[in-house]
Design an enzyme around this catalytic site. Structure first.
Site: not given
Ligand code: SDX
Length: 438
Positions: A316, A373
């Site tokens: 998140h 989710d």
């Molecule tokens: C919602 O914003 C809100 O409030 C949203 C929400 C709401 O109520 O409106 O809460 C609803 O959208 C919840 C999130 C639902 N999405 C998912 O579950 C999809 C999976 N999650 C990711 O795509 C991700 O965690 C995000 C998009 C939610 C957040 O992404 P960020 O903050 O941009 O984090 P990032 O992509 O910069 O990741 C940081 C690190 C990375 O690794 P490194 O490059 O440092 O090695 O964490 C890793 C990412 O690869 N990472 C994950 C991951 N999420 C981040 N690795 C594996 N699985 C994941 N889900």
């Protein structure tokens, strides 16, 4: 810069920024909870520079008194009330009233609000016709966007964003007709006749019957499931400046009407990184099941980022702790499955994924925890919703938050049309090249 929280008694101090020879003061924008702001509105004029912050990870687009999240502590409050208390003691329409009007309603205020919504759940025959001619295979979020936009065609008297009476009417019409629209979208895809709402049947029970009833059969969700659905709607009702809410605010900042702004929010929510994640979680769990339930191998794929694999329902932008909503949903999943007397292998797999992730340094270091989710799809599936309807259900819950945030933006005297700057990194000026010289 701001005074450390422990010494807050002094109040937040302004920031100072030195750019080359220029040093400017950045006035503080004090918060009642969480991070104070630093106002940078004089930055470009005084330094010729702009800030760059992809994804707005460090940038507040507004002040707001609707929802507060403490990502480090896993705290979520609507108008100051903890989500755990609202989920345990309130109803979705009461929470909608709280988000939109700012305080918990009196009995009379809630009765009036509920009655007004109950009166408007119908959709005109021509409106039903518009949904009935959409291809059955249409994506439900595309259908929902059509339906929300169509509200402006049928209710032009509620479009003026600067007329409080029109905004109040649009607010009620959206809340009233959203469940009817979503039930139609589901039934259109399933090939069932569209049903009508019944006065006095109750908001969630009406929605459940219109969605699940088969021709000639009575249908309703057992009370335990109706309560679970009401709780899920509460949990999704608002979440400060997330992607879809920021979209609603940005479109509204151009004084677009509420329907156009909400339809834009629906479009943003459909993305798999945002509201589309609940559907993606079920697909991920089913893939693990179908590959022989080898959870450790799947987790290795995620950590190796093979084919961009992500642990959907985890991580998140704000929560760097367990999403408080996910904890409530997880408990609700147990209750719902028990009420239905079913076991769901995907729930067992989800639990196994969570157990492994919470003990694995890769996820711990990146502060990746279950978000709202991760478990919701399992409940929706147990209730009988196809996974394609999970994101429309998210939109159903988020509607009062979108409306509240749009109304706050529209009445905020500091609101300006949203128009971010950029840092240009393209070609310097160059002259046109005639054909013969190319
Ligand atoms: C919602 O914003 C809100 O409030 C949203 C929400 C709401 O109520 O409106 O809460 C609803 O959208 C919840 C999130 C639902 N999405 C998912 O579950 C999809 C999976 N999650 C990711 O795509 C991700 O965690 C995000 C998009 C939610 C957040 O992404 P960020 O903050 O941009 O984090 P990032 O992509 O910069 O990741 C940081 C690190 C990375 O690794 P490194 O490059 O440092 O090695 O964490 C890793 C990412 O690869 N990472 C994950 C991951 N999420 C981040 N690795 C594996 N699985 C994941 N889900």
């Amino acid at each position: 810069m701001t005074v450390p929280i422990g010494e807050r008694g002094l109040g937040p101090l302004p920031g100072h920024l030195t750019v080359g020879e220029e040093s400017i003061e950045l006035p503080s924008v004090p918060a009642t909870a969480g991070s104070d702001g630093l106002a940078i509105s004089s930055l470009l004029a005084k330094t010729g520079k702009v800030t760059v912050d992809p994804g707005f990870m460090n940038t507040a687009a507004c002040t707001s008194d609707i929802t507060f999240i403490d990502g480090a502590q896993g705290v979520l409050r609507y108008r100051g009330y903890p989500i755990e208390q609202l989920a345990a003691s309130s109803s979705f329409l009461e929470v909608a009233y709280l988000l939109i009007h700012g305080d918990l309603p009196t009995h009379h205020q809630l009765d009036e609000f509920v009655e007004r919504i109950d009166r408007h759940m119908y959709l005109p025959e021509d409106f039903r016709e518009i949904l009935s001619i959409q291809p059955r295979a249409s994506h439900p979020m595309a259908m929902l966007g059509v339906a929300i936009h169509t509200m402006a065609c049928f209710y032009p008297e509620s479009m003026d964003p600067l007329n409080p009476a029109a905004v109040d009417l649009a607010t009620v019409l959206l809340l009233a007709k959203m469940p009817t629209m979503i039930s139609y979208i589901h039934r259109r895809a399933a090939g069932y006749a569209l049903l009508y709402p019944r006065r006095g049947e109750g908001y969630v029970h009406n929605f459940a019957r219109m969605t699940f009833a088969r021709p000639g059969e009575a249908a309703d969700l057992p009370d335990a499931l109706a309560e679970a659905l009401d709780t899920l709607l509460i949990l999704h009702a608002d979440h400060e400046q997330n992607c879809s809410t920021s979209t609603v605010r940005l479109v509204g900042s151009a004084q677009a009407n509420l329907y156009a702004s909400i339809a834009a929010g629906v479009a943003a929510l459909s993305g798999p990184l945002h509201g589309g994640a609940n559907e993606a979680v079920l697909e991920m769990l089913a893939r693990i099941r179908d590959s022989g339930r080898d959870v450790p191998s799947f987790m290795t794929k995620v950590k190796d980022k093979q084919d961009g694999a992500k642990l959907m329902g985890f991580g998140h932008r704000v929560y760097k702790n367990y999403d408080p909503r996910a904890a409530i949903v997880k408990r609700s999943a147990d209750k719902v499955l028990a009420a239905l007397g079913v076991r769901d292998e995907l729930l067992d797999i989800a639990r196994e994924v969570e157990t492994i992730a919470l003990a694995d340094d890769y996820f711990i270091e990146r502060k990746l925890y279950p978000n709202v989710d991760f478990y919701t799809g399992i409940i929706y599936r147990a209730m009988g919703f196809p996974s394609s309807m999970f994101t429309p259900l998210f939109a159903f819950g988020r509607l009062p938050g979108w409306i509240a945030q749009w109304r706050e933006m529209m009445t905020d005297p500091t609101t300006r049309i949203g128009r971010p700057r950029q840092v240009y990194v393209g070609h310097a000026k160059r002259d046109f090249i005639p054909w013969e010289d190319r």
